[in-house]
Design an enzyme around this catalytic site. Sequence first.
Site, PDB file in Angstrom:
ATOM      1  N   ASN A  41     140.879  90.141 -19.734  1.00  0.00           N
ATOM      2  CA  ASN A  41     139.269  90.104 -19.684  1.00  0.00           C
ATOM      3  C   ASN A  41     138.554  90.144 -20.901  1.00  0.00           C
ATOM      4  O   ASN A  41     137.500  90.446 -20.937  1.00  0.00           O
ATOM      5  CB  ASN A  41     138.883  90.901 -18.787  1.00  0.00           C
ATOM      6  CG  ASN A  41     139.165  92.448 -19.236  1.00  0.00           C
ATOM      7  OD1 ASN A  41     139.712  92.771 -20.343  1.00  0.00           O
ATOM      8  ND2 ASN A  41     138.912  93.396 -18.255  1.00  0.00           N
TER       9      ASN A  41
ATOM     10  N   LYS B  80     139.483  92.161 -27.439  1.00  0.00           N
ATOM     11  CA  LYS B  80     140.947  92.300 -26.901  1.00  0.00           C
ATOM     12  C   LYS B  80     141.872  90.995 -27.760  1.00  0.00           C
ATOM     13  O   LYS B  80     141.394  90.035 -27.980  1.00  0.00           O
ATOM     14  CB  LYS B  80     141.049  92.546 -25.531  1.00  0.00           C
ATOM     15  CG  LYS B  80     140.376  93.715 -25.020  1.00  0.00           C
ATOM     16  CD  LYS B  80     140.629  93.564 -23.506  1.00  0.00           C
ATOM     17  CE  LYS B  80     139.988  95.139 -23.001  1.00  0.00           C
ATOM     18  NZ  LYS B  80     140.179  94.979 -21.536  1.00  0.00           N
TER      19      LYS B  80
ATOM     20  N   HIS C  54     136.405  94.873 -24.625  1.00  0.00           N
ATOM     21  CA  HIS C  54     136.257  95.962 -24.268  1.00  0.00           C
ATOM     22  C   HIS C  54     134.835  96.755 -24.486  1.00  0.00           C
ATOM     23  O   HIS C  54     134.484  96.348 -25.654  1.00  0.00           O
ATOM     24  CB  HIS C  54     137.317  97.150 -24.732  1.00  0.00           C
ATOM     25  CG  HIS C  54     136.859  98.424 -24.228  1.00  0.00           C
ATOM     26  ND1 HIS C  54     137.374  99.218 -23.369  1.00  0.00           N
ATOM     27  CD2 HIS C  54     136.426  99.367 -25.131  1.00  0.00           C
ATOM     28  CE1 HIS C  54     137.021 100.430 -23.481  1.00  0.00           C
ATOM     29  NE2 HIS C  54     136.347 100.665 -24.487  1.00  0.00           N
TER      30      HIS C  54
HETATM   31  N1  UDP Z   1     142.731  96.525 -15.681  1.00  0.00           N
HETATM   32  C1  UDP Z   1     143.831  95.884 -15.078  1.00  0.00           C
HETATM   33  N2  UDP Z   1     143.837  95.675 -13.575  1.00  0.00           N
HETATM   34  C2  UDP Z   1     142.746  96.675 -13.072  1.00  0.00           C
HETATM   35  C3  UDP Z   1     141.856  97.140 -13.624  1.00  0.00           C
HETATM   36  C4  UDP Z   1     141.729  97.134 -15.092  1.00  0.00           C
HETATM   37  O1  UDP Z   1     144.676  95.103 -15.725  1.00  0.00           O
HETATM   38  O2  UDP Z   1     142.919  96.608 -11.635  1.00  0.00           O
HETATM   39  C5  UDP Z   1     142.503  96.382 -17.226  1.00  0.00           C
HETATM   40  C6  UDP Z   1     141.501  95.373 -17.652  1.00  0.00           C
HETATM   41  O3  UDP Z   1     141.961  94.864 -19.051  1.00  0.00           O
HETATM   42  C7  UDP Z   1     140.362  96.399 -17.876  1.00  0.00           C
HETATM   43  C8  UDP Z   1     141.012  97.767 -18.428  1.00  0.00           C
HETATM   44  O4  UDP Z   1     142.241  97.712 -17.795  1.00  0.00           O
HETATM   45  O5  UDP Z   1     139.404  95.820 -18.994  1.00  0.00           O
HETATM   46  C9  UDP Z   1     140.414  99.002 -18.237  1.00  0.00           C
HETATM   47  O6  UDP Z   1     139.912  99.175 -17.002  1.00  0.00           O
HETATM   48  P1  UDP Z   1     138.436  99.661 -16.355  1.00  0.00           P
HETATM   49  O7  UDP Z   1     138.550 100.000 -15.000  1.00  0.00           O
HETATM   50  O8  UDP Z   1     138.035 100.750 -17.490  1.00  0.00           O
HETATM   51  O9  UDP Z   1     137.515  98.356 -16.748  1.00  0.00           O
HETATM   52  P2  UDP Z   1     136.423  97.915 -17.968  1.00  0.00           P
HETATM   53  O10 UDP Z   1     135.837  99.285 -18.287  1.00  0.00           O
HETATM   54  O11 UDP Z   1     137.036  97.332 -19.159  1.00  0.00           O
HETATM   55  O12 UDP Z   1     135.587  97.098 -17.278  1.00  0.00           O
HETATM   56 MG    MG Z   2     136.703 101.173 -18.798  1.00  0.00          MG
END
Ligand code: UDP
Ligand code: MG
Length: 155
Positions: A115, A12, A118
């Site tokens: 984070n 990212k 992805h």
């Molecule tokens: N994210 C955020 N706040 C949250 C949850 C997710 O900003 O409470 C962001 C974070 O960058 C995350 C992305 O949204 O990687 C997608 O969320 P997901 O739950 O799909 O997490 P991932 O699959 O990336 O672990």
């Molecule tokens: Mg996700």
Amino acid sequence: MQEEQRTFIAVKPDGVKRGLVGEIIKRFENRGFKLIALKMIDVTPEMAEKHYAEHKGKPFYERLIRYIQSGPIVAMVWKGYDVIAGTRQIMGATGPLDAQVGTIRADFALVKEYNIVHGSDCVESAEREINIYFDEKEIFDEYENMAEIVIEDLG
Ligand code: UDP
Ligand code: MG
């Protein structure tokens, strides 16, 4: 499981800006996963909305759409046995405090939102996400990587 899969991985914008592209690629290469596509791109609004459609309406959605467009990403396709769960294991849980020490997100993520990386979460989202970012002609699966030399076809 031991199922051969493809997955979409992206460094990212925060990961690119912090100089973590090589570190992230190294961790997936060390595991034996096969890199079959890679490019640096600016995510368009259309790509961002398609990619994160499942999160539309959530409180963090608008910020997430801005974040993923806040600089170039390094988009990749990786292949291997259980590569979807395997790359997510190496990435760690979404937030750095939830992620296990030694994972990318525990080691490098600043906060849950920023984070670093992805990774697709299932076969259907992997194929959907690969199609958002890549044409099939940009994917290079013909060469043989070390894992394919070492492992006899698991069938
Ligand atoms: N994210 C955020 N706040 C949250 C949850 C997710 O900003 O409470 C962001 C974070 O960058 C995350 C992305 O949204 O990687 C997608 O969320 P997901 O739950 O799909 O997490 P991932 O699959 O990336 O672990
Ligand atoms: Mg996700």
